[in-house]
Scaffold this active site. Structure first.
Site, PDB file in Angstrom:
ATOM      1  N   CYS A 135      58.218 -74.915 -47.820  1.00 12.32           N
ATOM      2  CA  CYS A 135      59.597 -75.317 -48.083  1.00 12.32           C
ATOM      3  C   CYS A 135      60.518 -74.405 -47.275  1.00 12.32           C
ATOM      4  CB  CYS A 135      59.908 -75.208 -49.567  1.00 12.32           C
ATOM      5  SG  CYS A 135      59.802 -73.503 -50.202  1.00 12.32           S
ATOM      6  N   CYS A 162      64.838 -66.519 -51.999  1.00 10.48           N
ATOM      7  CA  CYS A 162      65.201 -67.899 -51.692  1.00 10.48           C
ATOM      8  C   CYS A 162      66.634 -68.158 -52.148  1.00 10.48           C
ATOM      9  CB  CYS A 162      64.249 -68.862 -52.389  1.00 10.48           C
ATOM     10  SG  CYS A 162      64.742 -70.602 -52.224  1.00 10.48           S
ATOM     11  N   GLU A 203      59.723 -64.246 -60.307  1.00 10.82           N
ATOM     12  CA  GLU A 203      61.030 -64.912 -60.272  1.00 10.82           C
ATOM     13  C   GLU A 203      61.738 -64.781 -61.618  1.00 10.82           C
ATOM     14  OE1 GLU A 203      63.053 -69.318 -60.059  1.00 10.82           O
ATOM     15  OE2 GLU A 203      61.139 -69.047 -59.009  1.00 10.82           O
ATOM     16  N   THR A 234      62.753 -71.979 -60.788  1.00 10.77           N
ATOM     17  CA  THR A 234      62.871 -73.050 -59.788  1.00 10.77           C
ATOM     18  C   THR A 234      61.588 -73.838 -59.558  1.00 10.77           C
ATOM     19  OG1 THR A 234      62.341 -71.537 -57.962  1.00 10.77           O
ATOM     20  CG2 THR A 234      64.681 -71.793 -58.550  1.00 10.77           C
ATOM     21  N   SER A 248      50.359 -68.992 -57.506  1.00  5.54           N
ATOM     22  CA  SER A 248      51.489 -69.810 -57.078  1.00  5.54           C
ATOM     23  C   SER A 248      51.891 -70.764 -58.193  1.00  5.54           C
ATOM     24  CB  SER A 248      51.127 -70.602 -55.814  1.00  5.54           C
ATOM     25  OG  SER A 248      52.072 -71.620 -55.566  1.00  5.54           O
ATOM     26  N   SER A 249      53.078 -70.570 -58.740  1.00  4.35           N
ATOM     27  CA  SER A 249      53.542 -71.405 -59.852  1.00  4.35           C
ATOM     28  C   SER A 249      53.621 -72.867 -59.456  1.00  4.35           C
ATOM     29  CB  SER A 249      54.915 -70.918 -60.330  1.00  4.35           C
ATOM     30  OG  SER A 249      55.428 -71.767 -61.335  1.00  4.35           O
ATOM     31  N   ASN A 250      54.257 -73.157 -58.330  1.00  5.91           N
ATOM     32  CA  ASN A 250      54.445 -74.563 -57.970  1.00  5.91           C
ATOM     33  C   ASN A 250      53.127 -75.251 -57.636  1.00  5.91           C
ATOM     34  OD1 ASN A 250      54.355 -75.153 -54.758  1.00  5.91           O
ATOM     35  ND2 ASN A 250      55.023 -73.056 -55.110  1.00  5.91           N
ATOM     36  N   SER A 283      54.100 -72.777 -50.731  1.00  7.32           N
ATOM     37  CA  SER A 283      53.825 -71.526 -50.011  1.00  7.32           C
ATOM     38  C   SER A 283      52.528 -71.586 -49.204  1.00  7.32           C
ATOM     39  CB  SER A 283      53.776 -70.350 -50.997  1.00  7.32           C
ATOM     40  OG  SER A 283      52.944 -70.648 -52.102  1.00  7.32           O
TER      41      SER A 283
END
Length: 316
Positions: free
Chosen positions: A12, A96, A126, A167, A225-227, A269
């Site tokens: 991203c 970010c 985060e 986020t 990695s959360s996302n 990521s």
């Protein structure tokens, strides 16, 4: 075996910017460059930058005087920022901009004396950075992860509340938590625009489309990695077998041997080189040429700090 690729997937704008900040700093100033926490949550990216001279640390005290320090894309608390300011350090901020937006929401609530509730995962950097933007001793900052958590918290004034979100959360899960917040605290105020970032939303939308057609879904992304985790969970909720993998070496033949269609996506990521290696591995296991699904086009770009842009041109 058909191979389908989610679209969009992978890097991203925030991740691109964070990596560029570290790369530019290394090119301009030379090694070592210190980075607080992994600049993004991807093992391949972190290992690559480490090989080039980036040193990843967790405490500002680990950074020697006179060094260059970079804050990761996840952001840092005001306490960490103030500690860095008190030192003889050159600091670049790779937070970010969409995380910074949430930081500003928390800081605004703190100034107004509102209590603030953050929806997020405990222990994630985060979340730690975002919680650390609140400083009003007369108010309060609370963290919730689920609708159940909402009913457990005790606030001082139900009529002076605001909420924000991490986020990189599940869009569906977050919606349920927000519904619970509005049910328990009818006067709670949320952000004007959703805090879950465009990339998280788009990649979850894309994995939905992918899972509708695939028998097995492979999500390229690191375990922290959360996302990326949310993508695998979403595919599983749709009734599909899904695996979160760091790279092609993680793929077991048994996972795909009976699959007519394997879907591949990547967290925000994860670099595309890892996806290409996965495709190569799947082809070796009997897969056909990969076909990319249609999806939302992303044209967002976040610039690196001005100082690094100017210095980078001088180096070139």
């Amino acid at each position: 075996m058909q191979i389908l690729l989610a679209n969009p997937r992978g890097f991203c704008a925030g991740v691109d910017r964070a990596i560029s900040i570290v790369e530019n700093a290394l090119a301009i100033y030379g090694a070592p460059i210190y980075v607080r926490h992994e600049v993004v949550h991807n093992r391949y990216v972190v290992d690559s930058l480490r090989e080039r001279g980036a040193i990843f640390i967790e405490q500002i005290s680990e950074v020697p005087d006179g060094a260059i320090l970079i804050f990761s894309a996840h952001g840092v608390s005001q306490a960490v920022r103030n500690e860095a300011k008190s030192r003889d350090l050159t600091v670049f901020d790779a937070t970010c901009p969409l995380v910074t937006k949430v930081h500003m929401e928390v800081a605004r609530s703190s100034r107004r004396g509102e209590e603030a509730i953050l929806i997020g995962h405990a222990g994630h950097p985060e979340v730690e950075g975002t919680m650390g933007q609140y400083s009003n001793p007369e108010g309060g900052m609370y963290l919730v992860e689920s609708p159940e958590d909402v009913w457990k918290i005790t606030v001082k004034d139900e009529n002076n509340l605001s909420f924000m979100t991490q986020t990189t959360l599940s869009v569906d899960d977050t919606s349920e938590v927000i519904d619970a917040l509005r049910s328990r605290f009818p006067k709670i105020v949320g952000p004007r625009k959703d805090d879950i970032c465009y990339a998280t939303t788009n990649r979850q939308e894309a994995v939905r489309a992918l899972a509708e057609q695939a028998d097995v879904v492979l999500v390229v992304g690191s375990k922290n990695s959360s996302n990326s985790n949310r993508l695998a969970e979403l595919a599983q909720r749709m009734g599909k077998t899904a695996y979160l993998i760091d790279d092609a070496n993680d793929i077991q033949e048994a996972w795909v041997q009976n699959a007519a269609c394997v879907g591949v996506t990547a967290g925000a990521s994860a670099p595309d080189v890892l996806v290409q290696n996965v495709i190569t591995r799947l082809k070796a296991l009997g897969g056909s040429d990969a076909h990319e699904l249609t999806g939302r086009e992303e044209n967002i770009v976040f610039e690196v700090p001005k100082e690094l842009r100017i210095d980078a041109r001088e180096v070139q």
